[in-house]
Write an enzyme that holds these catalytic residues in place. Structure first.
Site, PDB file in Angstrom:
ATOM      1  CE1 TYR A 112     137.795  99.693   8.436  1.00 51.51           C
ATOM      2  CE2 TYR A 112     136.070 101.127   7.605  1.00 51.51           C
ATOM      3  CZ  TYR A 112     136.642  99.870   7.692  1.00 51.51           C
ATOM      4  OH  TYR A 112     136.081  98.800   7.049  1.00 51.51           O
ATOM      5  CD  GLU A 119     132.266 102.109  16.977  1.00 51.94           C
ATOM      6  OE1 GLU A 119     133.239 101.419  17.342  1.00 51.94           O
ATOM      7  OE2 GLU A 119     131.508 101.787  16.056  1.00 51.94           O
TER       8      GLU A 119
END
Lengths: 190, 310
Positions: A112, A119
């Site tokens: 994660y 991103e």
């Protein structure tokens, strides 16, 4: 090589979780998770693609940077999705190997943050390009008296990671504690 | 039925912990009176935030319910659930409507720091911009006055967090719309005065319609009561929409905003109308369903919000 398409295509909007008899996920968190992922994947790919399809001399250095950050989140999410969908598949077949369950609820701890960093770095690297090209933006005056600044929108998205990511992350940690310790207890009684 | 006093015990719905025991309660006592007695021992839980029920997972009992008429023995067991901090409907309505009224005017008068400094306190050269300000302000003044003098609320309160949610929605959209309509680079409607006149007519008719429905609904219910009756058309032609629709107030409200959107030819206004329409449709369907459940003889031709369609 086109990393825009993960080998496992995410139909992530539908909450597949609701079918699973054993595990009860809150609809809002899983939907939030799925929708956020889909939206951010789209944004990141749509940011990365223009910088490659139309190479711009002024930001060639950031194309390289964004290439690395794209690699980062694509790898992170690809692995995550492969594990996640295997988990669902095996669960539906009522034959879930412990390894898959363990992987799903443990590897996210690293994957994660990797995915989110990828991103954020991609979005950040693309910002100058968006500003310069006026990408996806509409300005006044126009017939419908509307405007949209994609640059500002991206900044807002980046800020929204601050409340959203910890919620999702700690939800998974909580789930991990609940589900993996539950299995431990079952094993003791076998 | 015996007039012996009853005992009432109140348990927490989640933990089943005994919170309160009331000895010698009148059988004719209402739930409202029991709530008041409960507040005495637990002052932090004022009556508005108490939900009392016969079953921990069941529906809340109403304030008007009489203890004797409920299926309880000589000791009534009630389960308590905390509804959280409450705020009155009137307060929420006044706050959420006063915001847009004030905020729109900030943009209309081009108060500093919104548009470039050369535009501070300037006035638009387009008539439609002035007309839009009048319509928008009229709409919210009407809503404020209706909240104070017309509406009769079934519930006194709602959860406190609603005021933040509702104000964000109303104030946010008002600012967004007002920004574009009062912008120095605003583009007036494509079809000019014709479009504005038509839109204004739609807006005015729908405002009158909406007000007529609010008055008709108010007249259905005497002051201070919570009775529910089927609304029917009256002599006022605007109320004839009741023949086709359960919630014509929502129909007229959507119509007003569509009128405003056509008048200003502004996409944010259209989006606001769409979101409002979605929410009002949900409410109208709920209302329609309750009407159908409560009244056997409910007129079959009626649809919730749009005649024949929705």
């Amino acid at each position: 090589w086109n990393p825009s398409f993960s080998p496992v295509h995410p139909f992530t909007v539908l909450p597949k979780h609701s079918w699973l008899p054993q595990y009860r996920f809150t609809f809002s968190t899983s939907c939030q998770q799925a929708n956020t992922q889909k939206l951010t994947h789209r944004i990141c790919v749509s940011l990365w693609a223009p910088t490659h399809v139309v190479p711009h001399p002024c930001i060639s250095y950031s194309s390289v940077q964004s290439e690395d950050s794209v690699l980062l989140f694509v790898i992170a999410w690809t692995i995550t999705e492969i594990i996640r969908y295997s988990f669902y598949t095996f669960s539906l077949l009522n034959h879930l190997p412990y390894l898959i369950k363990w992987a799903r609820y443990t590897l996210f701890i690293v994957l994660y943050p990797m995915g989110v960093s990828g991103e954020l770095l991609t979005i950040y690297a693309a910002l100058p390009f968006v500003r310069q090209a006026g990408l996806y933006s509409i300005s006044l005056p126009n017939k419908y008296n509307f405007s949209f600044d994609y640059y500002a929108f991206l900044i807002l998205i980046m800020i929204s990671y601050i409340p959203i990511f910890p919620q999702l992350y700690f939800h998974m940690i909580h789930q991990r504690r609940k589900i993996l310790s539950h299995t431990e207890e079952h094993k003791k009684f076998e | 039925a015996p007039c012996q006093p009853l005992k009432v015990e109140i348990l927490d719905a989640k933990t089943r912990e005994k919170l309160c025991f009331l000895d010698k309660v009148e059988p004719q006592a209402t739930i409202a009176e029991i709530k008041n007695l409960f507040t005495k021992t637990h002052p932090q839980w004022y009556p508005a935030r108490q939900s009392l029920r016969l079953d921990p997972k069941g529906k809340s009992l109403k304030d008007e319910d009489v203890l004797q008429k409920l299926p309880v023995g000589t000791t009534a067991t009630l389960y308590f659930r905390d509804l959280g901090a409450q705020i009155s409907w009137v307060t929420v309505f006044l706050t959420e409507y006063a915001g847009p009224l004030f905020i729109y005017l900030l943009f209309y008068f081009r108060v500093p720091f919104i548009y470039g400094h050369k535009y501070d306190f300037t006035s638009s050269r387009h008539t439609v911009v002035h007309l839009a300000c009048i319509c928008h302000s009229f709409h919210y003044i009407k809503r404020l006055l209706e909240t104070l003098f017309v509406h009769r609320f079934s519930h006194g309160t709602m959860p406190l967090r609603n005021i933040f949610k509702n104000c964000t929605y109303y104030w946010g959209f008002a600012a967004w719309m007002a920004y574009y309509i009062n912008h120095p680079l605003y583009t007036p409607p494509t079809y000019g005065a014709q479009q504005v006149k038509l839109a204004l007519a739609i807006f005015v008719i729908c405002q009158l319609g909406n007000f007529s429905i609010h008055m008709a609904l108010r007249d259905l219910r005497p002051a201070g009561s919570k009775t529910r009756k089927i609304p029917y058309p009256t002599k006022n032609p605007f109320t004839w929409l009741f023949l086709l629709v359960s919630c014509p107030n929502y129909t007229y409200e959507v119509g007003s905003w569509i009128g405003f959107a056509i008048m200003t030819q502004c996409l944010p206004v259209a989006l606001f109308s769409l979101v409002g329409f979605t929410q009002m449709t949900i409410w109208a369907k709920g209302k329609h369903r309750s009407y159908l459940k409560e009244f056997r003889d409910y007129p079959p031709l009626r649809m919730p919000i749009i005649p024949f369609l929705l």
